[in-house]
Design a protein around this motif. Structure first.
Motif, PDB file in Angstrom:
ATOM      1  N   LYS A  13     -46.091  -1.736  10.913  1.00 17.11           N
ATOM      2  CA  LYS A  13     -46.810  -1.200  12.055  1.00 17.11           C
ATOM      3  C   LYS A  13     -47.318  -2.360  12.904  1.00 17.11           C
ATOM      4  N   GLY A  14     -46.975  -2.348  14.193  1.00 16.67           N
ATOM      5  CA  GLY A  14     -47.344  -3.452  15.064  1.00 16.67           C
ATOM      6  C   GLY A  14     -48.827  -3.567  15.322  1.00 16.67           C
ATOM      7  N   PRO A  15     -49.272  -4.769  15.714  1.00 16.08           N
ATOM      8  CA  PRO A  15     -48.429  -5.929  16.045  1.00 16.08           C
ATOM      9  C   PRO A  15     -48.070  -6.763  14.815  1.00 16.08           C
ATOM     10  N   ILE A  16     -46.798  -7.149  14.725  1.00 19.70           N
ATOM     11  CA  ILE A  16     -46.335  -8.041  13.666  1.00 19.70           C
ATOM     12  C   ILE A  16     -45.500  -9.149  14.301  1.00 19.70           C
ATOM     13  N   LYS A  17     -45.816 -10.385  13.928  1.00 15.60           N
ATOM     14  CA  LYS A  17     -45.035 -11.538  14.380  1.00 15.60           C
ATOM     15  C   LYS A  17     -44.212 -12.069  13.215  1.00 15.60           C
ATOM     16  N   ASP A  18     -43.113 -12.753  13.542  1.00 17.28           N
ATOM     17  CA  ASP A  18     -42.357 -13.414  12.488  1.00 17.28           C
ATOM     18  C   ASP A  18     -42.963 -14.786  12.229  1.00 17.28           C
ATOM     19  N   ASN A  19     -42.417 -15.507  11.259  1.00 10.51           N
ATOM     20  CA  ASN A  19     -43.032 -16.788  10.889  1.00 10.51           C
ATOM     21  C   ASN A  19     -42.647 -17.926  11.828  1.00 10.51           C
ATOM     22  N   LYS A  20     -42.013 -17.572  12.937  1.00 12.28           N
ATOM     23  CA  LYS A  20     -41.745 -18.552  13.992  1.00 12.28           C
ATOM     24  C   LYS A  20     -42.596 -18.278  15.225  1.00 12.28           C
ATOM     25  N   GLY A  21     -43.424 -17.209  15.124  1.00 11.35           N
ATOM     26  CA  GLY A  21     -44.341 -16.899  16.221  1.00 11.35           C
ATOM     27  C   GLY A  21     -43.863 -15.844  17.187  1.00 11.35           C
ATOM     28  N   ALA A  22     -42.659 -15.317  16.985  1.00 10.05           N
ATOM     29  CA  ALA A  22     -42.120 -14.311  17.896  1.00 10.05           C
ATOM     30  C   ALA A  22     -42.612 -12.910  17.522  1.00 10.05           C
ATOM     31  N   ASP A  23     -42.810 -12.068  18.523  1.00  7.04           N
ATOM     32  CA  ASP A  23     -43.191 -10.679  18.276  1.00  7.04           C
ATOM     33  C   ASP A  23     -41.971  -9.904  17.776  1.00  7.04           C
ATOM     34  N   VAL A  24     -42.093  -9.281  16.598  1.00 10.50           N
ATOM     35  CA  VAL A  24     -40.973  -8.502  16.066  1.00 10.50           C
ATOM     36  C   VAL A  24     -41.282  -6.999  16.056  1.00 10.50           C
ATOM     37  N   ILE A  25     -42.551  -6.653  15.980  1.00 12.98           N
ATOM     38  CA  ILE A  25     -42.965  -5.262  16.138  1.00 12.98           C
ATOM     39  C   ILE A  25     -44.173  -5.260  17.056  1.00 12.98           C
ATOM     40  N   ALA A  26     -44.026  -4.620  18.204  1.00 11.38           N
ATOM     41  CA  ALA A  26     -45.059  -4.657  19.229  1.00 11.38           C
ATOM     42  C   ALA A  26     -46.251  -3.778  18.869  1.00 11.38           C
ATOM     43  N   THR A  27     -47.367  -4.051  19.484  1.00 20.21           N
ATOM     44  CA  THR A  27     -48.563  -3.225  19.324  1.00 20.21           C
ATOM     45  C   THR A  27     -48.245  -1.787  19.736  1.00 20.21           C
ATOM     46  N   GLY A  28     -48.651  -0.844  18.905  1.00 14.92           N
ATOM     47  CA  GLY A  28     -48.392   0.560  19.205  1.00 14.92           C
ATOM     48  C   GLY A  28     -47.053   1.064  18.700  1.00 14.92           C
ATOM     49  N   THR A  29     -46.245   0.151  18.152  1.00 20.62           N
ATOM     50  CA  THR A  29     -44.944   0.535  17.595  1.00 20.62           C
ATOM     51  C   THR A  29     -45.021   0.528  16.076  1.00 20.62           C
ATOM     52  N   SER A  30     -44.418   1.505  15.454  1.00 23.40           N
ATOM     53  CA  SER A  30     -44.378   1.533  13.994  1.00 23.40           C
ATOM     54  C   SER A  30     -43.046   2.096  13.535  1.00 23.40           C
ATOM     55  N   HIS A  31     -42.655   1.709  12.340  1.00 21.64           N
ATOM     56  CA  HIS A  31     -41.382   2.145  11.772  1.00 21.64           C
ATOM     57  C   HIS A  31     -41.631   2.840  10.441  1.00 21.64           C
ATOM     58  N   PRO A  32     -41.424   4.165  10.366  1.00 28.15           N
ATOM     59  CA  PRO A  32     -41.523   4.846   9.070  1.00 28.15           C
ATOM     60  C   PRO A  32     -40.417   4.375   8.142  1.00 28.15           C
ATOM     61  N   GLN A  33     -40.583   4.635   6.861  1.00 27.98           N
ATOM     62  CA  GLN A  33     -39.615   4.163   5.872  1.00 27.98           C
ATOM     63  C   GLN A  33     -38.200   4.642   6.177  1.00 27.98           C
ATOM     64  N   THR A  34     -38.076   5.802   6.776  1.00 25.79           N
ATOM     65  CA  THR A  34     -36.759   6.382   7.044  1.00 25.79           C
ATOM     66  C   THR A  34     -36.074   5.776   8.264  1.00 25.79           C
ATOM     67  N   ASP A  35     -36.765   4.923   9.003  1.00 28.49           N
ATOM     68  CA  ASP A  35     -36.207   4.336  10.221  1.00 28.49           C
ATOM     69  C   ASP A  35     -35.079   3.378   9.855  1.00 28.49           C
ATOM     70  N   ILE A  36     -33.892   3.681  10.355  1.00 33.53           N
ATOM     71  CA  ILE A  36     -32.713   2.883  10.022  1.00 33.53           C
ATOM     72  C   ILE A  36     -32.845   1.450  10.516  1.00 33.53           C
ATOM     73  N   VAL A  37     -33.737   1.201  11.470  1.00 30.48           N
ATOM     74  CA  VAL A  37     -33.957  -0.145  11.992  1.00 30.48           C
ATOM     75  C   VAL A  37     -34.360  -1.104  10.876  1.00 30.48           C
ATOM     76  N   LEU A  38     -35.129  -0.606   9.923  1.00 28.15           N
ATOM     77  CA  LEU A  38     -35.607  -1.457   8.833  1.00 28.15           C
ATOM     78  C   LEU A  38     -34.480  -1.925   7.924  1.00 28.15           C
ATOM     79  N   GLU A  39     -33.355  -1.225   7.949  1.00 30.69           N
ATOM     80  CA  GLU A  39     -32.238  -1.603   7.079  1.00 30.69           C
ATOM     81  C   GLU A  39     -31.393  -2.726   7.663  1.00 30.69           C
TER      82      GLU A  39
END
Length: 365
Positions: A326-352
């Motif tokens: 669930k955003g906001p989440i950054k990667d370990n290089k400092g880039a935004d990978v999940i924006a504020t207000g965005t979330s991915h449920p377990q069933t979201d194929i994006v996570l795969e």
């Protein structure tokens, strides 16, 4: 006479076109299922978790199970599958290792359209043979809970993770473990070492020792056989969280808890579908709620506060009221990978298709 009356009643129901399902009148059809493992069935890890599920379906009515272990991810697995089909009459094949899928399961499924191939790993997609079921589970839920417990236990605030390959499933576990720990203390870091393959005992021992030398006081892993990592942590006086199956017996002092598969759930569902003549789904998924995964019992070093936090998160997961990514989440290089207000449920194929490590993970893909 009672048996005769039951038979006549059943026969009459069929003759009259009764709506009773076929399986309620006759016993489940005889089924031979083949299960193929890339390693040893008693590896305290990935293969053992699959073998435990095979042990469950062996006890089901009219089910015969044939097994073969230590089958590499080469043409050898095609030969094993073909032998099970041609010689043993298997109509359901559990090809349990990630690397069995392409090209091996794909080729065998095309060759034997009347056999159901169940592959563990989540790789089926539209256009692949329709007689394949991709089964997998949301074990990152358990890795998040591992992280919560590890976060409470760690004194150094440095956790260690021994990983095989930087594929999406592994990255998802590393990230979930880290986010779980950071829910306890945002300053916690997870140090990752990739060994390069699923079963590399020497490299796994070297990686575990290196992580302890770096100050990591809780270790976990995503390799086929966690035995080496857990035993090394115990010898070095570090705590550990298990993976695949319970490794509590290997680390009576330092084992905190673990993320375990409960493959008996999808195995039983697939056997039931094949026996009853139903067409199994091409994609079969589940998490804690569906009984595809479970947690190891808490070890002696887990505090009441850690149990309370982990149990609360688990209850929300089971209720479907908790999102790890669930955003906001950054990667370990400092880039935004999940924006504020965005979330991915377990069933979201994006996570795969995850291809990053979250902030706080020390390591690179």
């Amino acid at each position: 006479m009672t048996n005769r009356r039951v038979f006549l009643k059943s026969a009459s129901a069929l003759a009259l076109g009764s709506v009773l399902p076929f399986e309620s009148v006759f016993a489940a059809a005889k089924l031979t299922a083949g299960v193929i493992y890339v390693g040893a069935r008693g590896d305290y890890g990935y293969n053992q978790a699959q073998a435990q599920a095979a042990g469950v379906i062996k006890k089901l009515p009219n089910v015969k199970v044939v097994e073969e272990e230590n089958v590499p991810e080469t043409i050898a697995v095609q030969k094993s599958m073909e032998a099970m089909i041609e010689q043993d009459g298997a109509t359901l094949i559990f090809a349990t290792s990630f690397g069995y899928f392409d090209p091996h399961v794909l080729k065998m499924a095309a060759k034997y359209p009347n056999v159901r191939f169940a592959h563990c790993g989540g790789l089926w997609k539209q256009g692949n043979p329709s007689n394949i079921t991709s089964y997998f589970g949301y074990i990152d839920e358990c890795q998040y809970l591992n992280g919560v417990v590890a976060g409470h236990a760690s004194k150094s605030k440095k956790l260690g993770f021994v990983a095989a390959k930087p594929i999406p499933q592994v990255l998802r576990n590393i990230n979930s473990f880290t986010l779980g720990a950071q829910s306890v203390d945002p300053s916690i870091t997870t140090h990752v070492i990739f060994t390069g393959d699923w079963s590399m005992p020497v490299k796994e021992a070297e990686a575990a020792n290196s992580l302890v030398d770096q100050g990591c006081d809780v270790l976990t892993c995503h390799v086929d056989g966690p035995k080496v990592v857990i035993e090394t942590a115990e010898k070095r006086g570090a705590m550990s969280c298990g993976y695949h199956a319970s490794q509590a017996a290997l680390a009576p002092k330092g084992y905190l808890t673990g993320a375990e598969w409960d493959w008996a759930t999808p195995y039983t569902l697939l056997v039931d579908d094949v026996q009853s003549g139903k067409t199994p789904p091409n994609v079969l998924r589940g998490g804690l709620k569906e009984g595809f995964v479970k947690m190891s019992p808490y070890g002696a070093k887990v505090t009441p506060e850690a149990k309370k936090d982990a149990d609360a998160a688990k209850a929300k997961m089971v209720a479907g009221d908790f999102m790890i990514f669930k955003g906001p989440i950054k990667d370990n290089k400092g880039a935004d990978v999940i924006a504020t207000g965005t979330s991915h449920p377990q069933t979201d194929i994006v996570l795969e298709s995850m291809n990053y490590l979250v902030a706080g993970v020390v390591g690179q893909i």
